[in-house]
Design an enzyme around this catalytic site. Structure first.
Site, PDB file in Angstrom:
ATOM      1  N   ARG A 209     -44.569 -27.746  38.079  1.00 46.35           N
ATOM      2  CA  ARG A 209     -43.657 -28.444  38.989  1.00 46.35           C
ATOM      3  C   ARG A 209     -43.009 -29.651  38.309  1.00 46.35           C
ATOM      4  O   ARG A 209     -42.605 -30.599  38.957  1.00 46.35           O
ATOM      5  CB  ARG A 209     -44.392 -28.848  40.261  1.00 46.35           C
ATOM      6  CG  ARG A 209     -44.827 -27.650  41.107  1.00 46.35           C
ATOM      7  CD  ARG A 209     -45.086 -28.039  42.535  1.00 46.35           C
ATOM      8  NE  ARG A 209     -45.524 -26.916  43.345  1.00 46.35           N
ATOM      9  CZ  ARG A 209     -44.703 -26.069  43.966  1.00 46.35           C
ATOM     10  NH1 ARG A 209     -43.413 -26.211  43.852  1.00 46.35           N
ATOM     11  NH2 ARG A 209     -45.194 -25.088  44.710  1.00 46.35           N
TER      12      ARG A 209
ATOM     13  N   GLY B 121     -37.102 -22.187  42.774  1.00 44.72           N
ATOM     14  CA  GLY B 121     -36.688 -22.472  44.145  1.00 44.72           C
ATOM     15  C   GLY B 121     -35.720 -23.641  44.215  1.00 44.72           C
ATOM     16  O   GLY B 121     -35.029 -23.953  43.233  1.00 44.72           O
TER      17      GLY B 121
ATOM     18  N   THR C  86     -38.579 -17.598  45.700  1.00 45.50           N
ATOM     19  CA  THR C  86     -39.625 -18.252  46.491  1.00 45.50           C
ATOM     20  C   THR C  86     -40.063 -17.313  47.601  1.00 45.50           C
ATOM     21  O   THR C  86     -39.235 -16.604  48.185  1.00 45.50           O
ATOM     22  CB  THR C  86     -39.188 -19.581  47.135  1.00 45.50           C
ATOM     23  OG1 THR C  86     -40.172 -19.980  48.086  1.00 45.50           O
ATOM     24  CG2 THR C  86     -37.867 -19.498  47.869  1.00 45.50           C
ATOM     25  N   ILE C  87     -41.347 -17.343  47.888  1.00 46.14           N
ATOM     26  CA  ILE C  87     -41.806 -16.544  49.025  1.00 46.14           C
ATOM     27  C   ILE C  87     -41.269 -17.138  50.330  1.00 46.14           C
ATOM     28  O   ILE C  87     -41.185 -16.454  51.333  1.00 46.14           O
ATOM     29  CB  ILE C  87     -43.348 -16.442  49.094  1.00 46.14           C
ATOM     30  CG1 ILE C  87     -44.009 -17.800  49.316  1.00 46.14           C
ATOM     31  CG2 ILE C  87     -43.901 -15.745  47.868  1.00 46.14           C
ATOM     32  CD1 ILE C  87     -45.455 -17.708  49.762  1.00 46.14           C
ATOM     33  N   ASP C  88     -40.908 -18.434  50.306  1.00 41.69           N
ATOM     34  CA  ASP C  88     -40.486 -19.108  51.546  1.00 41.69           C
ATOM     35  C   ASP C  88     -39.100 -18.682  52.037  1.00 41.69           C
ATOM     36  O   ASP C  88     -38.749 -18.943  53.184  1.00 41.69           O
ATOM     37  CB  ASP C  88     -40.488 -20.623  51.346  1.00 41.69           C
ATOM     38  CG  ASP C  88     -41.888 -21.176  51.163  1.00 41.69           C
ATOM     39  OD1 ASP C  88     -42.851 -20.414  51.389  1.00 41.69           O
ATOM     40  OD2 ASP C  88     -42.014 -22.359  50.797  1.00 41.69           O
TER      41      ASP C  88
ATOM     42  N   GLY D 138     -44.889 -21.864  54.384  1.00 40.23           N
ATOM     43  CA  GLY D 138     -43.549 -22.281  54.794  1.00 40.23           C
ATOM     44  C   GLY D 138     -43.592 -23.720  55.267  1.00 40.23           C
ATOM     45  O   GLY D 138     -43.897 -23.978  56.430  1.00 40.23           O
TER      46      GLY D 138
ATOM     47  N   TYR E  90     -52.851 -18.884  49.626  1.00 40.77           N
ATOM     48  CA  TYR E  90     -52.239 -18.375  48.393  1.00 40.77           C
ATOM     49  C   TYR E  90     -52.315 -16.866  48.240  1.00 40.77           C
ATOM     50  O   TYR E  90     -51.682 -16.310  47.345  1.00 40.77           O
ATOM     51  CB  TYR E  90     -52.866 -19.080  47.186  1.00 40.77           C
ATOM     52  CG  TYR E  90     -52.510 -20.539  47.192  1.00 40.77           C
ATOM     53  CD1 TYR E  90     -51.329 -20.983  46.611  1.00 40.77           C
ATOM     54  CD2 TYR E  90     -53.309 -21.464  47.849  1.00 40.77           C
ATOM     55  CE1 TYR E  90     -50.963 -22.311  46.669  1.00 40.77           C
ATOM     56  CE2 TYR E  90     -52.953 -22.797  47.908  1.00 40.77           C
ATOM     57  CZ  TYR E  90     -51.786 -23.219  47.314  1.00 40.77           C
ATOM     58  OH  TYR E  90     -51.416 -24.531  47.375  1.00 40.77           O
ATOM     59  N   ILE E  91     -53.078 -16.225  49.119  1.00 45.14           N
ATOM     60  CA  ILE E  91     -53.106 -14.752  49.096  1.00 45.14           C
ATOM     61  C   ILE E  91     -51.681 -14.206  49.263  1.00 45.14           C
ATOM     62  O   ILE E  91     -51.324 -13.183  48.699  1.00 45.14           O
ATOM     63  CB  ILE E  91     -54.041 -14.234  50.215  1.00 45.14           C
ATOM     64  CG1 ILE E  91     -55.486 -14.548  49.831  1.00 45.14           C
ATOM     65  CG2 ILE E  91     -53.851 -12.747  50.483  1.00 45.14           C
ATOM     66  CD1 ILE E  91     -56.481 -14.399  50.934  1.00 45.14           C
ATOM     67  N   GLN E  92     -50.870 -14.969  50.016  1.00 46.36           N
ATOM     68  CA  GLN E  92     -49.485 -14.534  50.250  1.00 46.36           C
ATOM     69  C   GLN E  92     -48.623 -14.589  48.996  1.00 46.36           C
ATOM     70  O   GLN E  92     -47.563 -13.983  48.923  1.00 46.36           O
ATOM     71  CB  GLN E  92     -48.811 -15.454  51.283  1.00 46.36           C
ATOM     72  CG  GLN E  92     -49.395 -15.375  52.648  1.00 46.36           C
ATOM     73  CD  GLN E  92     -49.079 -16.623  53.456  1.00 46.36           C
ATOM     74  OE1 GLN E  92     -48.099 -16.656  54.175  1.00 46.36           O
ATOM     75  NE2 GLN E  92     -49.891 -17.654  53.346  1.00 46.36           N
TER      76      GLN E  92
HETATM   77  O1  F6P Z   1     -43.907 -21.346  46.927  1.00 47.08           O
HETATM   78  C1  F6P Z   1     -43.681 -22.073  48.109  1.00 47.08           C
HETATM   79  C2  F6P Z   1     -44.969 -22.504  48.665  1.00 47.08           C
HETATM   80  O2  F6P Z   1     -45.684 -21.345  48.781  1.00 47.08           O
HETATM   81  C3  F6P Z   1     -44.978 -23.238  49.988  1.00 47.08           C
HETATM   82  O3  F6P Z   1     -44.933 -22.444  51.131  1.00 47.08           O
HETATM   83  C4  F6P Z   1     -46.255 -24.003  49.886  1.00 47.08           C
HETATM   84  O4  F6P Z   1     -46.305 -25.067  50.742  1.00 47.08           O
HETATM   85  C5  F6P Z   1     -46.243 -24.424  48.478  1.00 47.08           C
HETATM   86  O5  F6P Z   1     -45.603 -23.406  47.777  1.00 47.08           O
HETATM   87  C6  F6P Z   1     -47.560 -24.769  47.915  1.00 47.08           C
HETATM   88  O6  F6P Z   1     -47.618 -24.551  46.565  1.00 47.08           O
HETATM   89  P1  F6P Z   1     -48.417 -25.430  45.509  1.00 47.08           P
HETATM   90  O7  F6P Z   1     -49.750 -25.701  46.068  1.00 47.08           O
HETATM   91  O8  F6P Z   1     -48.437 -24.567  44.304  1.00 47.08           O
HETATM   92  O9  F6P Z   1     -47.636 -26.688  45.302  1.00 47.08           O
END
Ligand code: F6P
Length: 337
Positions: A72, A108, A131-133, A176, A261-263
């Protein structure tokens, strides 16, 4: 031409299919050289890269995550790198030293914002949304979303039978933070009775009334889907709060499930593989045509592109006129307001 590919931000299923789509098209169709940059923008700061050939891009289409790694790292945050130069300028220097003609940024909203800034700094950049979102502005859909909805829907399908057996309310929290796309699509596909979205707010009394009304009509159990970004007066998972509130107000036994995180893990769905492949191929075509500073996107169901400058800092959010909300409301599904 020589191009570099990086993935940045949270991972999602389909990134490897994109890397393959960009890389193979660049190598095999356009005769470009391709390098992969490790760990998002960190790899550009450290020149941590690998050279791709056709073989190294094989066998990754169906792999989850990203073979390049991700982070990130936001190079436009106001701080100095360990090397003493401002990060954006170090990135530009390394981009030049690596001999790159274009940088492909798979990511994203945050990544596309950084990509736009690098483009303003004079780098040739092409963005690929992921992004999955499903909340990247300027594209109708992002890869990763379909896979996440499939996983979460299967989870809800499974909760129905145990909810029914115990006559419980099951509260399921899906990902989300800002946008409730996963909650809306999963909730509707999974036959939820209540769906709570960050964009639209909710009234706890209305949620409880829906659950009680179902119980009075002889429905032995209910499924409530909440997006992780809905507001609650407490810290922690919103599903914990919603579960407690429903149990206290209705007297019906409740349980909560946080999918987490399974999603985001595991293999991409066939839909996401194909979307990622197409976006990757079109991104490479943009590069070949020297149409830099753009993000590939889906518009009216086909692949298009928009200027990166139009994407940054905006989110694609759900509005109350969404057809799934209209149709769901007519069928008695509560959106909490
Ligand atoms: O990829 C988007 C997302 O899945 C959001 O829905 C979630 O809040 C976030 O990432 C959390 O990701 P991380 O813990 O890797 O920062």
């Amino acid at each position: 031409m020589k191009i570099g590919i990086l993935s940045s931000g949270g991972d999602c299923p389909g990134i490897n299919a994109t890397i393959r789509g960009v890389g193979k098209t660049a190598l095999m169709y356009y005769g470009m050289d391709v390098i992969g940059i490790h760990s998002g923008f960190i790899g550009l700061l450290n020149k941590d890269v690998q050279t791709f050939d056709e073989r190294s891009l094989s066998g990754i289409l169906n792999l989850g995550g990203t073979i390049l790694g991700t982070s990130r790292e936001k190079p436009f945050r106001k701080r100095l790198s360990s090397l003493g130069a401002e990060e954006p300028h170090l990135i530009k220097q390394n981009y030049d030293e690596l001999g790159l003609d274009c940088l492909v940024c798979i990511g994203g909203n945050g990544t596309q914002k950084t990509a736009a800034m690098l483009s303003q700094l004079g780098l040739n950049v092409v963005g690929v949304p992921k992004t999955i979102d499903n909340d990247v502005f300027g594209t109708e859909i992002t890869f990763g979303f379909d896979t996440a909805v499939n996983i979460a829907t299967e989870a809800i399908d499974r909760l129905h039978s145990t909810a029914n057996s115990h006559k419980r309310v099951m509260v399921v929290e899906v990902m989300g933070h800002h946008a409730g796309w996963i909650a809306l699509y999963t909730g509707m596909a999974g036959g939820a009775d209540v769906i709570l979205l960050p964009e639209l707010g909710y009234d706890m009394n209305k949620v409880n009334a829906t659950i009680l009304d179902r119980a009075h009509r002889g429905k032995p159990y209910s499924i409530v889907v909440v997006a992780e970004g809905i507001e609650t007066p407490e810290k922690g998972h919103p599903s914990y709060y919603i579960t407690r509130m429903i149990e206290e107000a209705t007297g019906i036994e409740c349980r909560d499930t946080v999918l987490g995180y399974i999603q985001r893990g595991g293999n991409p769905s066939p839909f996401d593989r194909n979307l990622a492949t197409r976006l990757g191929g079109h991104a490479t075509e943009l590069i070949a045509k020297e149409r830099f500073g753009r993000m590939v996107c889906v518009k009216n169901g086909t692949i298009d592109s928009i200027p990166l400058s139009e994407v940054g800092s905006k989110l694609k959010l759900i509005t109350a006129d969404n057809d799934l909300i209209i149709q769901g409301s007519r069928m008695g599904i509560s959106f909490g307001y």
